[in-house]
Design an enzyme around this catalytic site. Structure first.
Site, PDB file in Angstrom:
ATOM      1  CD  GLU A 182      -5.683  -1.300  -0.998  1.00 14.18           C
ATOM      2  OE1 GLU A 182      -5.493  -1.749  -2.135  1.00 14.18           O
ATOM      3  OE2 GLU A 182      -5.158  -0.241  -0.589  1.00 14.18           O
TER       4      GLU A 182
ATOM      5  CE  LYS B 203      -5.972  -0.846  -6.014  1.00 15.17           C
ATOM      6  NZ  LYS B 203      -4.835  -0.879  -5.054  1.00 15.17           N
TER       7      LYS B 203
ATOM      8  CB  CYS C 246      -6.228   1.990  -2.759  1.00 17.26           C
ATOM      9  SG  CYS C 246      -4.762   2.804  -2.057  1.00 17.26           S
TER      10      CYS C 246
END
Length: 264
Positions: free
Chosen positions: A45, A114, A149
């Site tokens: 990431e 995200k 994540c």
């Protein structure tokens, strides 16, 4: 029917804080350890900047046509490999995004912003969350989904409805203090979704003193078995067998009994 194994490489390295050029140069060096014939290279990431959640993020943000994506596209074409990861992105609205990417050697691209921002770090104060769209791309016979994540903690969001994907790629900056949950969740997502899971994490430490474990990146099969992990090199390599996956889904079709739901 897919017969060719998918060769995947995860690159786990210490990200140089806020230094895009140093991180791109580091990637170039790490590529020397990637086996010939690799299909996908997965980066952590925010691999060019680190997990920056302050005002300096705006100075480092790039568009989809910026230097980072251009550089990766050139590498993808040269090495005939796809790249996955995330970078610090912006657009004409001025919003900032933790943007995942899948860049193919033929120039095709797919992006995903995200969705689950890590509120305990203040990520939501800097970045704009993505929508509900599930980022799935078909590449060399496999359906591949990207998440970033903190997304990993939300099983409904990750649910593999009707075997929509075969491989779940998770790019992360997941700290050492929560290493056990990270590894456990990678295996859980693989088991419950009957798919391969590839978790690419960073290592080292950031300027805030947050440590990231060496050896946190894993490739997990559909039974939760670890089939790829770090040894001496930052490059973790594994082969994913479509035949093994198909046989298991046919032999143990738990996916057929999954509950229907609508994600809002």
């Amino acid at each position: 029917m897919i017969t060719k194994n998918l060769k995947i490489a995860l690159i786990e390295d210490d990200i140089k804080w806020g230094d895009k050029y140093a991180n791109l140069e580091q990637l170039g060096r790490n590529l020397h350890d990637v086996s010939n014939g690799t299909d996908i290279i997965v980066l952590p990431e925010l691999f060019t900047t680190g997990f920056i959640v302050d005002d300096s993020a705006r100075e480092l943000a790039e568009t989809n046509s910026g230097e980072t994506v251009k550089y990766l596209k050139n590498l993808a074409s040269y090495y005939n490999v796809a790249f996955a990861g995330s970078f610090l992105a912006t657009d004409d609205t001025g919003n900032l995004y933790n943007r995942a990417f899948f860049l193919e050697p033929n120039g095709e691209e797919m992006f995903y912003d995200k969705r689950h921002l890590f509120t305990m770090s203040g990520e939501q104060q800097v970045y704009t969350p993505g929508g509900n769209a599930k980022a799935i791309v078909r590449f060399r016979g496999f359906n591949i989904r990207l998440i970033v994540c903190y997304d990993l903690r939300f099983p409904v969001f990750c649910r593999n409805v009707g075997n929509a994907y075969d491989v779940l790629i998770v790019v992360a900056n997941w700290p050492k203090v929560r290493l056990h949950p990270w590894k456990t969740l990678l295996q859980a997502r693989a088991i419950e979704n009957e798919c391969f899971v590839c978790g690419a994490n960073r290592c080292g430490a950031d300027p805030k003193g947050l440590e990231y474990a060496t050896g946190g990146s894993l490739v997990v099969d559909f039974k939760g078995n670890i089939i790829g992990e770090r040894s001496t090199s930052p490059v973790i390599q594994a082969e994913l067998s479509p035949a093994d996956l198909a046989r298991f889904r046919e032999k143990f079709p738990a996916w057929r009994d999954a509950d229907d739901f609508i994600l809002k």
